[in-house]
Design a protein around this motif. Sequence first.
Motif, PDB file in Angstrom:
ATOM      1  N   PRO A 288      80.705  53.838  32.689  1.00  0.00           N
ATOM      2  CA  PRO A 288      80.833  53.810  34.153  1.00  0.00           C
ATOM      3  C   PRO A 288      81.156  52.421  34.671  1.00  0.00           C
ATOM      4  O   PRO A 288      80.580  51.426  34.250  1.00  0.00           O
ATOM      5  N   GLN A 289      82.094  52.374  35.583  1.00  0.00           N
ATOM      6  CA  GLN A 289      82.490  51.122  36.215  1.00  0.00           C
ATOM      7  C   GLN A 289      81.881  50.975  37.609  1.00  0.00           C
ATOM      8  O   GLN A 289      81.854  49.881  38.157  1.00  0.00           O
ATOM      9  N   VAL A 290      81.429  52.094  38.162  1.00  0.00           N
ATOM     10  CA  VAL A 290      80.865  52.108  39.510  1.00  0.00           C
ATOM     11  C   VAL A 290      79.564  52.903  39.476  1.00  0.00           C
ATOM     12  O   VAL A 290      79.486  53.944  38.813  1.00  0.00           O
ATOM     13  N   PHE A 313      82.230  56.741  36.641  1.00  0.00           N
ATOM     14  CA  PHE A 313      81.134  56.263  37.487  1.00  0.00           C
ATOM     15  C   PHE A 313      79.822  56.917  37.083  1.00  0.00           C
ATOM     16  O   PHE A 313      79.797  57.948  36.392  1.00  0.00           O
ATOM     17  N   ALA A 314      78.750  56.288  37.521  1.00  0.00           N
ATOM     18  CA  ALA A 314      77.404  56.837  37.361  1.00  0.00           C
ATOM     19  C   ALA A 314      76.844  57.152  38.738  1.00  0.00           C
ATOM     20  O   ALA A 314      77.292  56.589  39.751  1.00  0.00           O
ATOM     21  N   ALA A 315      75.881  58.033  38.797  1.00  0.00           N
ATOM     22  CA  ALA A 315      75.288  58.421  40.076  1.00  0.00           C
ATOM     23  C   ALA A 315      73.782  58.532  39.936  1.00  0.00           C
ATOM     24  O   ALA A 315      73.261  58.848  38.870  1.00  0.00           O
ATOM     25  N   GLY A 316      73.089  58.286  41.052  1.00  0.00           N
ATOM     26  CA  GLY A 316      71.638  58.432  41.048  1.00  0.00           C
ATOM     27  C   GLY A 316      71.018  57.710  42.233  1.00  0.00           C
ATOM     28  O   GLY A 316      71.732  57.083  43.016  1.00  0.00           O
ATOM     29  N   ILE A 317      69.764  57.792  42.368  1.00  0.00           N
ATOM     30  CA  ILE A 317      68.867  58.691  41.657  1.00  0.00           C
ATOM     31  C   ILE A 317      68.789  59.976  42.464  1.00  0.00           C
ATOM     32  O   ILE A 317      68.462  59.930  43.655  1.00  0.00           O
ATOM     33  N   LEU A 318      69.121  61.107  41.826  1.00  0.00           N
ATOM     34  CA  LEU A 318      69.199  62.376  42.546  1.00  0.00           C
ATOM     35  C   LEU A 318      68.108  63.322  42.084  1.00  0.00           C
ATOM     36  O   LEU A 318      67.821  63.411  40.888  1.00  0.00           O
ATOM     37  N   ALA A 332      80.453  62.860  37.108  1.00  0.00           N
ATOM     38  CA  ALA A 332      80.012  61.523  36.705  1.00  0.00           C
ATOM     39  C   ALA A 332      79.853  61.431  35.195  1.00  0.00           C
ATOM     40  O   ALA A 332      79.550  62.412  34.523  1.00  0.00           O
ATOM     41  N   SER A 333      80.047  60.224  34.650  1.00  0.00           N
ATOM     42  CA  SER A 333      79.831  60.022  33.216  1.00  0.00           C
ATOM     43  C   SER A 333      78.344  59.957  32.899  1.00  0.00           C
ATOM     44  O   SER A 333      77.924  60.344  31.811  1.00  0.00           O
ATOM     45  N   GLU A 334      77.545  59.481  33.854  1.00  0.00           N
ATOM     46  CA  GLU A 334      76.090  59.453  33.669  1.00  0.00           C
ATOM     47  C   GLU A 334      75.414  59.728  35.008  1.00  0.00           C
ATOM     48  O   GLU A 334      75.892  59.295  36.057  1.00  0.00           O
ATOM     49  N   VAL A 335      74.300  60.443  34.962  1.00  0.00           N
ATOM     50  CA  VAL A 335      73.536  60.747  36.161  1.00  0.00           C
ATOM     51  C   VAL A 335      72.071  60.449  35.892  1.00  0.00           C
ATOM     52  O   VAL A 335      71.505  60.910  34.893  1.00  0.00           O
ATOM     53  N   VAL A 336      71.475  59.675  36.771  1.00  0.00           N
ATOM     54  CA  VAL A 336      70.036  59.448  36.715  1.00  0.00           C
ATOM     55  C   VAL A 336      69.406  60.410  37.710  1.00  0.00           C
ATOM     56  O   VAL A 336      69.718  60.376  38.912  1.00  0.00           O
TER      57      VAL A 336
END
Length: 392
Positions: A288-290, A313-318, A332-336
Motif C-alpha cells: 500500500p502506498q496510501v 492502498f490500506a484502509a482502517g480502522i473499520l 484495498a490491499s490491506e484492511v485493519v
Amino acid sequence: MQEIRTEHLTVGYEKKPLIGDVNLSVRPGEILTLIGPNGSGKSTILKTITKQLKKLDGTVFLGENSMDELKDSQISKRLSMVMTERLRTELMSGREVVASGRYPYTGRFGILSKEDWVKVDEAIALVHAKEVQDQDFMKISDGQRQRLMLARAICQDTKILILDEPTSYLDMGFKMDILTNIRMLARDKKMAVIMSLHELDLAQKVSDTIACVRGDRIDRVGTPEEIFAGTYVQELYGVSDRSFDPVTGQIFLCAGYENAEGFWEHSADSCQNKDFCSDDKILNPVSPQVFVIGGAGSGIPVYNRLWREAIPFAAGILQENDVEYNAAMALASEVVSEKAFFPIGMEKVQAAKQLIDHCKTCICTVKEFGPFNEANRELAEYARGMGKIHNM
C-alpha cells in the motif's frame, strides 16, 4: 383471484430441452423475480409461460385452468405481458399503442368505448408518459417506449402480469418509478407478477420471491433474505465472494488482490494526483502506498478513485459492520478492522500505525470524530505529526 403456476414445465428451443422441472407459483399480490446470468434461460421460461414458445412438457395454470384449455381470447383477459422484443408499428402514436391493450374487450371492429379510453389515459398517467403519448411510437426513445408498453399491459386490466427485464433502457429515476408502480399493482390491485431483472439490488427490494435460473435448472427459490444470504449469489454468477456485497447490492470491480501482480502496473508519471504517489516506480505492486482513514461510507469514493488510478492502498480502522467494510475488503490491499460492536484494541491501532509508517500518504475522510472513534482520531494525529496527512 388468479394464481399462476407451472408444474413440471420443460422449456427449450426446437424440441431441445433447456430447463426441466420448472415448478413456480405466484399468488395474487406477490412478485416473483427470476435472476441468473445472461443466457441462463430466464427469458425462455417467460416466453414459454406466455405461449410465445411452445412448451416441451408440463403445464402452466391460470387459476384452476390449464392454459391448454383456454382460448387465446380468454388468456388475454387474464394475462398481460411486456417482453424484450420491440413492437414494430406504422404511424401509431404512443396513446394508440397503449390503447391496443384494450382490444381483448372490444368487438370484432376493435372500437374502444369511452370507458376504454379512460383506462388508457389512467395507465399512461400512471407511468408518467403523457408528454410522449401523441408522438409517433417509433420516434421516441427506448425508455419512453418501455413505459408505454407497461401502460399497455396495465390497461389490459388483467390479474397476471409477465415482464421480461422491465427496467431495460430506463434511467435511474424511471427504473425506480416503474418498479414502484409494479409493486403498487401487486399490492393494491392484487396482481400476480412474474418478471426477470438484471439489477440484483432492485430485485432484493421489490420481490416477494426470487427464483435463481442456472442454465439447466431452477437452482434455488426463496425470499430475497434467503437468496442473498452468504455467498450464494456470487457463486450463481461465477464471481469472487468479495466482488458483490449482498447487503447493499454494491458491485466491486476489483475483488481483493489475488491477481494483483498482473493488475498493478503503475508509476508516478501515470498518476493523476501526485499527492498520492512517490516519484519512483512501485516495486511491490501490492504494497500500500496510501492509508485511508474512513468510516460510515466516507471512504468509499476514495477507495474507488485509488483503484481507478491503480494505487494500492490500506484502509482502517473499520468495524466489521461498517457500511464501507466490504468495499475496503474488496478494493484495498490491506484492511485493519475490529469486530462489530467491539472497542478498538491497541493492537489494531499499532497495526494501523505501522502501515502508515510504510505509506507515502494518509488520506483522512472523516470530518468529525465522535467519542467512540478516538482510535481513528489518534491515527489522524499520528499521520499529521509525520507530515503525511491529506484531508478530503
